[in-house]
Design an enzyme around this catalytic site. Structure first.
Site, mmCIF file in Angstrom:
data_model
loop_
_atom_site.group_PDB
_atom_site.id
_atom_site.type_symbol
_atom_site.label_atom_id
_atom_site.label_comp_id
_atom_site.label_asym_id
_atom_site.label_seq_id
_atom_site.Cartn_x
_atom_site.Cartn_y
_atom_site.Cartn_z
ATOM 1 N N LYS A 156 0.836 -1.201 0.000
ATOM 2 C CA LYS A 156 0.000 0.000 0.000
ATOM 3 C C LYS A 156 0.873 1.255 0.000
ATOM 4 C CE LYS A 156 -3.773 -0.729 2.438
ATOM 5 N NZ LYS A 156 -4.401 -0.961 3.766
ATOM 6 N N ARG A 180 -3.179 3.115 8.479
ATOM 7 C CA ARG A 180 -3.437 1.954 7.622
ATOM 8 C C ARG A 180 -2.294 0.958 7.698
ATOM 9 N NH1 ARG A 180 -4.590 4.692 1.855
ATOM 10 N NH2 ARG A 180 -5.823 2.797 1.583
ATOM 11 N N GLY A 201 -6.180 -10.468 8.450
ATOM 12 C CA GLY A 201 -5.688 -10.725 9.798
ATOM 13 C C GLY A 201 -4.926 -9.541 10.339
ATOM 14 N N MET A 243 -4.430 -5.432 11.161
ATOM 15 C CA MET A 243 -5.337 -4.450 11.745
ATOM 16 C C MET A 243 -6.132 -3.704 10.666
ATOM 17 S SD MET A 243 -4.617 -1.102 14.006
ATOM 18 C CE MET A 243 -4.869 -0.028 12.598
ATOM 19 N N ARG A 282 -3.290 -1.345 -6.763
ATOM 20 C CA ARG A 282 -2.504 -2.601 -6.762
ATOM 21 C C ARG A 282 -2.960 -3.423 -7.953
ATOM 22 N NH1 ARG A 282 -5.552 -5.110 -1.484
ATOM 23 N NH2 ARG A 282 -7.581 -4.370 -2.115
ATOM 24 N N HIS A 333 -13.655 -27.297 3.063
ATOM 25 C CA HIS A 333 -12.708 -28.302 2.589
ATOM 26 C C HIS A 333 -13.063 -28.749 1.173
ATOM 27 C CE1 HIS A 333 -11.192 -32.453 2.151
ATOM 28 N NE2 HIS A 333 -10.114 -31.934 2.715
ATOM 29 N N ARG A 342 -2.835 -47.298 -21.165
ATOM 30 C CA ARG A 342 -2.904 -48.532 -20.362
ATOM 31 C C ARG A 342 -3.751 -49.547 -21.112
ATOM 32 N NH1 ARG A 342 -4.246 -44.220 -17.176
ATOM 33 N NH2 ARG A 342 -2.856 -43.708 -15.445
ATOM 34 N N ARG A 362 1.502 -49.310 -22.711
ATOM 35 C CA ARG A 362 2.025 -50.118 -21.618
ATOM 36 C C ARG A 362 1.371 -51.492 -21.660
ATOM 37 N NH1 ARG A 362 1.048 -48.465 -15.491
ATOM 38 N NH2 ARG A 362 -1.024 -49.239 -15.959
ATOM 39 N N GLU A 400 9.439 -46.918 -12.381
ATOM 40 C CA GLU A 400 8.483 -46.675 -11.296
ATOM 41 C C GLU A 400 8.922 -47.345 -10.003
ATOM 42 O OE1 GLU A 400 4.687 -48.484 -12.412
ATOM 43 O OE2 GLU A 400 5.771 -49.729 -13.830
ATOM 44 N N SER A 411 9.933 -43.901 -19.207
ATOM 45 C CA SER A 411 8.838 -43.019 -18.833
ATOM 46 C C SER A 411 8.711 -43.119 -17.324
ATOM 47 C CB SER A 411 7.553 -43.465 -19.523
ATOM 48 O OG SER A 411 6.485 -42.686 -19.068
ATOM 49 N N GLY A 468 7.149 -43.282 -14.037
ATOM 50 C CA GLY A 468 5.834 -43.520 -13.432
ATOM 51 C C GLY A 468 5.871 -42.965 -12.031
ATOM 52 N N THR A 469 5.667 -41.656 -11.931
ATOM 53 C CA THR A 469 5.900 -40.997 -10.639
ATOM 54 C C THR A 469 4.818 -41.297 -9.610
ATOM 55 O OG1 THR A 469 4.993 -39.017 -11.658
ATOM 56 C CG2 THR A 469 7.379 -39.138 -11.448
ATOM 57 N N ASN A 470 3.690 -41.866 -10.026
ATOM 58 C CA ASN A 470 2.696 -42.229 -9.005
ATOM 59 C C ASN A 470 3.262 -43.315 -8.101
ATOM 60 O OD1 ASN A 470 1.109 -40.547 -10.457
ATOM 61 N ND2 ASN A 470 -0.546 -41.996 -10.836
ATOM 62 N N ASP A 471 3.721 -44.411 -8.709
ATOM 63 C CA ASP A 471 4.273 -45.499 -7.904
ATOM 64 C C ASP A 471 5.587 -45.083 -7.270
ATOM 65 O OD1 ASP A 471 2.119 -46.977 -8.499
ATOM 66 O OD2 ASP A 471 3.166 -48.541 -9.630
ATOM 67 N N CYS A 490 4.894 -39.931 -16.985
ATOM 68 C CA CYS A 490 3.484 -40.236 -17.230
ATOM 69 C C CYS A 490 2.686 -40.306 -15.944
ATOM 70 C CB CYS A 490 3.342 -41.531 -18.013
ATOM 71 S SG CYS A 490 4.003 -42.936 -17.114
ATOM 72 N N TYR A 525 9.481 -34.953 -22.599
ATOM 73 C CA TYR A 525 8.050 -34.646 -22.607
ATOM 74 C C TYR A 525 7.419 -34.927 -21.252
ATOM 75 C CZ TYR A 525 7.103 -39.655 -22.888
ATOM 76 O OH TYR A 525 7.038 -40.992 -22.617
HETATM 77 P P1 ADP Z 1 -7.874 -2.158 3.342
HETATM 78 O O1 ADP Z 1 -6.503 -2.693 3.294
HETATM 79 O O2 ADP Z 1 -8.790 -2.953 4.202
HETATM 80 O O3 ADP Z 1 -8.426 -1.846 1.991
HETATM 81 P P2 ADP Z 1 -7.350 0.654 3.617
HETATM 82 O O4 ADP Z 1 -6.196 1.126 4.406
HETATM 83 O O5 ADP Z 1 -7.190 0.665 2.152
HETATM 84 O O6 ADP Z 1 -7.761 -0.776 4.152
HETATM 85 O O7 ADP Z 1 -8.573 1.538 4.027
HETATM 86 C C1 ADP Z 1 -9.889 1.184 3.719
HETATM 87 C C2 ADP Z 1 -10.642 2.374 3.210
HETATM 88 O O8 ADP Z 1 -10.591 3.441 4.133
HETATM 89 C C3 ADP Z 1 -10.095 2.970 1.938
HETATM 90 O O9 ADP Z 1 -10.541 2.285 0.830
HETATM 91 C C4 ADP Z 1 -10.660 4.364 1.974
HETATM 92 O O10 ADP Z 1 -11.965 4.353 1.486
HETATM 93 C C5 ADP Z 1 -10.656 4.677 3.454
HETATM 94 N N1 ADP Z 1 -9.497 5.491 3.745
HETATM 95 C C6 ADP Z 1 -8.272 5.111 4.122
HETATM 96 N N2 ADP Z 1 -7.461 6.170 4.275
HETATM 97 C C7 ADP Z 1 -8.201 7.260 3.981
HETATM 98 C C8 ADP Z 1 -7.940 8.645 3.931
HETATM 99 N N3 ADP Z 1 -6.743 9.115 4.210
HETATM 100 N N4 ADP Z 1 -8.937 9.460 3.577
HETATM 101 C C9 ADP Z 1 -10.152 8.959 3.278
HETATM 102 N N5 ADP Z 1 -10.473 7.682 3.306
HETATM 103 C C10 ADP Z 1 -9.501 6.822 3.648
HETATM 104 MG MG MG Z 2 -7.764 -0.707 0.692
HETATM 105 MG MG MG Z 3 -8.477 -4.500 5.910
#
Ligand code: ADP
Ligand code: MG
Ligand code: MG
Length: 889
Positions: free
Chosen positions: A25, A95, A104, A106, A350, A466, A572, A628, A756, A775, A777-780, A842, A862
């Protein structure tokens, strides 16, 4: 040490290449700033601070505080305001951002810097309602994310305040109401934590920064890293950025967009936005966002205006920025933006995630647009995901009776008989029947049945259950969580919405829509032209490995050729013996006491085998075909139950007692390594002679009918000693000589072996003196070396050594430390003895991209895989050649 990198206002300390330091980011915010795009100013605290933090008892470098203060003061300029200044308060977002985006971590905190004083100040500068609305949002978000106070506690307060006023909507609350609510929120925090909500904006800031670093070691983040092989040392960065407000009225908005449609790859601005809203509102689902582009709105039949219609000027600006970003990153972008009173700000970009279909289209389109070259385009498509495009779909015109609906968990449609257990599915599949495995939910013990099934249906479980995850990995169509289905495994019955179906009844599932139908529904084969054909063509010009298929029938051979197979790597022959009209002759052959009797039975089989081969050779039109010779132990062809024995004895014209004795005598207690394969060919040489004759005659017949001469490769299974192969080769050469004597000519052919057994791999130098090809036979080989891939070995060993659980792993990737080593040894020793020794693989690994790369690096000629994996292998083989070509990113 430089701990802090500033960005914004047309320049930045960092750039996109500094992802390791700034996180994805932060690095891209810097890059966008450098491109002169409108990015609210801010700065990123590096991942090195995170590393330092954990290496020094969760403390910061001494000079960090000063660096942050300086950076904060600098963003105040362009943003207008000062952090903590009631007269002109600067608000920021905090952020998190690792090198790769990681659930996971923040959640972002918005509007940080508000307290009783600064809110008052903001109210004077803007309007009171906006200020107090921002304040109560901030208290709630900060308390939830940083202080760990339950979100719902605040919702309760908000609801009871609305109720006491008789309001329905948040928007009915005025500035005074919101001010009161903010106060109640703070009281609640004090009650929960025994200390007040921080009024000091610096305490707020450092609290949030600490929470970001702390979240790097949250259990969720740790689990995610373990599952995705992300090193602990990477650490996360923290970005602190001036707030812009999408909630300042009707000319303000917030949104997310893709520069191309992430599901189809179509070139248009795809995304959603919300007028008068802040970031979290788009995902919160309280209001339904509107499409960005007009065409998308029209296609969806939406009534409310798109961004293109509601904010045409800003839309045009966003379009230009998208073009700039694509030209710069040369890939489809996933971006986040906010419009504050008509002014557009970019908050994130991104490379966008996409479906296989979109990946393919975008790669081919971008090559045409001159953004990337063919090599980069090839690297952009995940060969594993390509599988999604190769599966049959339901014929839209077909009559269907829907009995249930669940989640579209893995693409493709499939029809088959219902099996309620994995063992049942495996058994039916071994009889070459199409099976749909129907389970309440699946577990790792079901893997073999899932593998054997054409499709998987579960009553419980989501997109990441799963069943769903494993089915996608295996390329099996899957519908998960079809909740109306009730399964009674004991009685072999399932019910759903008034329908009752039994074990063995036919159903059809559509993994693309989640629908389940009664009976057989017509399927449509996938389209292999267009972008798919173009990309495959590029891959073909680059790859060095040939790609063959494993096919035992003319139909499979034809399918594989459509997918681009350049030969058969494994045909086979045993299933040709199981057909109803043949099994009697096979059993007569097995039960024969004298060689003459056996030869008579084999003579009946000869024309049938010849016919099988003719079909396959015709389909392969002059390409190489590795056949085979008979491999399984003979007892597999004999009945086990008394009533079957009696029936067979009658049909075969023999004595049931004798038949039973024979079946017992032949019963192989070591079905994997015992009296089978070449050992069978040596003790019953007539069998291989018959097969060789059938092969030769078929080849000559096809040629006589004007077909191209097939390149015959006769493969002897389970060889461990050169002498075994010598014995069998003499017999095969004898058949050819005999044919030549009879007809004046015989087809040319090679004799080789399947490697194999570990012993065969190690004795390759001797075996190659006789064998003209190997050839693998990587299964066996995988079974006999407990060959578990490096990726899976960690999990396998942990479960087994610590928990005593032995998982049934699909063994999809070549174990480079075991199997791979043997392959390399055999290739080297074999070629040492015979320079032009042909080498192929194979086993099922022939269709696995990582294994294909290994085969390329090991100098194989191959790979051979199931028909549907052929395109996967073609692309993976090209990517193996391009392994050192870096993408632009
Ligand atoms: P995530 O990784 O979950 O996308 P972000 O850090 O991109 O989290 O923040 C989520 C949203 O919060 C952004 O898409 C934007 O809409 C809002 N946000 C983050 N920073 C700002 C900012 N400086 N001004 C306005 N909105 C913001
Ligand atoms: Mg974002
Ligand atoms: Mg997030």
């Amino acid at each position: 040490m430089k701990w802090v990198y500033a960005f914004g206002d047309g320049r930045a300390d960092g750039e996109a290449s500094l992802k390791n330091l700034l996180g994805g980011k932060g690095a891209n915010l810097a890059e966008m700033s450098n491109l002169g795009l409108p990015v609210p100013p801010g700065f990123t605290v590096t991942t090195e601070v995170c590393t330092y933090f954990y290496a020094h008892g969760q403390t910061y470098p001494a000079d960090l505080k000063a660096a942050v203060e300086t950076a904060l003061a600098k963003i105040g300029g362009p943003a207008g305001g000062r952090f903590g200044d009631p007269a002109r308060p600067l608000l920021v977002s905090v952020r998190s951002g690792a090198r790769v985006s990681m659930p996971g971590m923040m959640d972002t905190v918005l509007n940080l810097g508000l307290n009783a004083n600064t809110t008052e100040g903001l109210a004077k500068l803007t309007d009171a309602r906006f200020a107090y609305d921002s304040y109560r949002r901030f208290i709630q978000m900060y308390s939830d994310v940083v202080l760990g106070v339950e979100h719902s506690l605040f919702e309760e307060i908000l609801d009871s305040e609305k109720e006491s006023k008789g309001f329905e909507l948040d928007t009915e609350l005025d500035a005074d109401d919101l001010k009161k609510i903010a106060g109640l929120f703070k009281d609640r925090v004090r009650k929960e934590l025994g200390r007040p909500f921080p009024e000091d904006v610096h305490e707020q800031l450092w609290g949030a920064v600490g929470a970001v670093f702390g979240s790097w070691h949250s259990p969720r983040a740790k689990t995610y890293r373990r599952l995705h092989n992300i090193p602990e040392e990477w650490g996360t960065a923290v970005t602190i950025q001036a707030m812009v407000f999408g909630n300042r009225g009707e000319t303000s908005a917030t949104g997310v967009a893709f520069t191309r449609d992430p599901s189809t790859g179509e070139r248009l601005l795809y995304g959603e936005f919300l007028i008068n809203a802040q970031g979290e509102d788009v995902v919160a689902g309280i209001r339904t966002p509107q499409p960005i582009s007009k065409v998308v709105r029209e296609r969806q039949g939406g009534k409310r205006p798109s961004m293109e219609e509601a904010m045409p000027k800003t839309f045009a600006e966003l379009t230009t920025i998208c073009a700039t970003l694509e030209a710069h990153y040369r890939d489809m972008q996933d971006l986040e933006f906010t419009v504050q009173e008509g002014k557009l700000f970019m908050l994130q970009t991104r490379n966008g995630k996409r479906t296989a279909e979109a990946a393919l289209k975008i790669a081919v389109d971008m090559e045409r647009e001159g953004l990337i070259d063919k090599r980069i385009a090839i690297g952009r498509v995940d060969p594993g995901a390509l599988d999604q495009l190769l599966h049959p779909t339901l014929d839209p015109a077909a009559q269907k009776e829907q009995i249930a609906v669940g989640l579209a968990a893995s693409p493709g449609a499939a029809t088959g008989e219902i099996a309620f257990t994995a063992d049942e599915a495996e058994k039916l599949a071994a009889e070459r029947r199409d099976v749909i495995l129907v389970r309440t939910e699946t577990s790792p013990e079901d893997i073999h049945g899932m593998h054997a099934a054409r499709g998987i249906l579960t009553a419980r479980g989501g997109m990441t259950s799963h069943a769903a995850v494993v089915a996608r990995g295996m390329g099996r169509p899957c519908v998960s969580g079809a909740g109306t289905i009730k399964i009674d495994v004991t009685n072999g019955v399932m019910t759903s919405g008034g329908h009752t179906l039994k074990r063995g009844d036919i159903i059809t599932i559509d993994g693309a829509t989640g629908c389940v139908y009664k009976g057989r529904v017509g399927l449509r084969q996938p389209e292999l032209t267009g972008d798919f054909g173009v990309l495959m063509g590029w891959a073909d010009t680059i790859r060095k490995l040939k790609v063959r298929t494993n096919a035992d029938t003319p139909e499979d051979a034809a399918t594989a050729r459509k997918f681009g197979a350049e030969g058969i790597g494994l045909c086979r022959t045993e299933h040709m013996f199981f057909d109803n009209d043949r099994i009697v002759a096979v059993r007569q052959m097995i039960l024969a006491d004298a060689e003459s009797e056996r030869k008579a039975a084999l003579a009946k089989l000869l024309p049938m085998q010849r016919q099988d081969f003719e079909g396959i050779f015709k389909a392969m039109a002059g390409l190489p075909v590795t056949i085979r010779l008979l491999d399984p132990p003979l007892h597999e062809f004999l009945p086990q139950k008394d009533e079957d024995i009696a029936q067979v004895a009658q049909a075969a014209g023999g004595d049931p007692a004798k038949l039973r004795a024979r079946a017992i005598a032949l019963h192989e207690s070591n079905p994997m390594l015992g009296h089978r394969g070449v050992r069978l060919g040596i003790t019953y040489p007539e069998i291989y002679e018959m097969q060789a004759r059938a092969i030769f005659e078929a080849a000559m017949n096809v040629e006589a009918q004007g077909g191209k001469a097939v390149q015959l490769e006769i493969m002897i299974p389970l060889v461990a000693w050169k002498e075994e192969l010598d014995r069998v080769k003499v017999r095969i050469d004898g058949v050819a000589a005999q044919l030549k004597a009879e007809r004046g000519k015989a087809p040319s052919y090679m004799v080789g072996t399947m490697i194999e057994l570990p012993r065969a791999a190690l004795r390759a130098a001797e075996i190659a003196k006789t064998a003209e090809f190997f050839s693998f036979g990587t299964n066996d080989l995988t079974q006999t070396t407990i060959g578990i891939s490096r990726d899976d070995a960690g999990m396998f060993l942990t479960d087994y050594l610590n928990k005593g659980v032995i998982t049934r792993d699909p063994f999809v990737t070549i174990d480079v430390d075991g199997v791979g080593e043997l392959v390399k040894i055999a290739a080297e020793r074999g070629r040492g003895a015979r320079a032009n020794l042909k080498l192929g693989i194979c086993g099922e690994h022939g269709g696995d991209p990582d294994s294909i790369r290994f085969c390329h690096e090991s100098g194989l000629d191959y790979v051979s895989c199931s028909p549907f994996r052929v395109p996967v292998a073609r692309l993976a083989a090209a990517q193996a050649v391009l392994a050192n070509v870096k993408d632009i990113d």
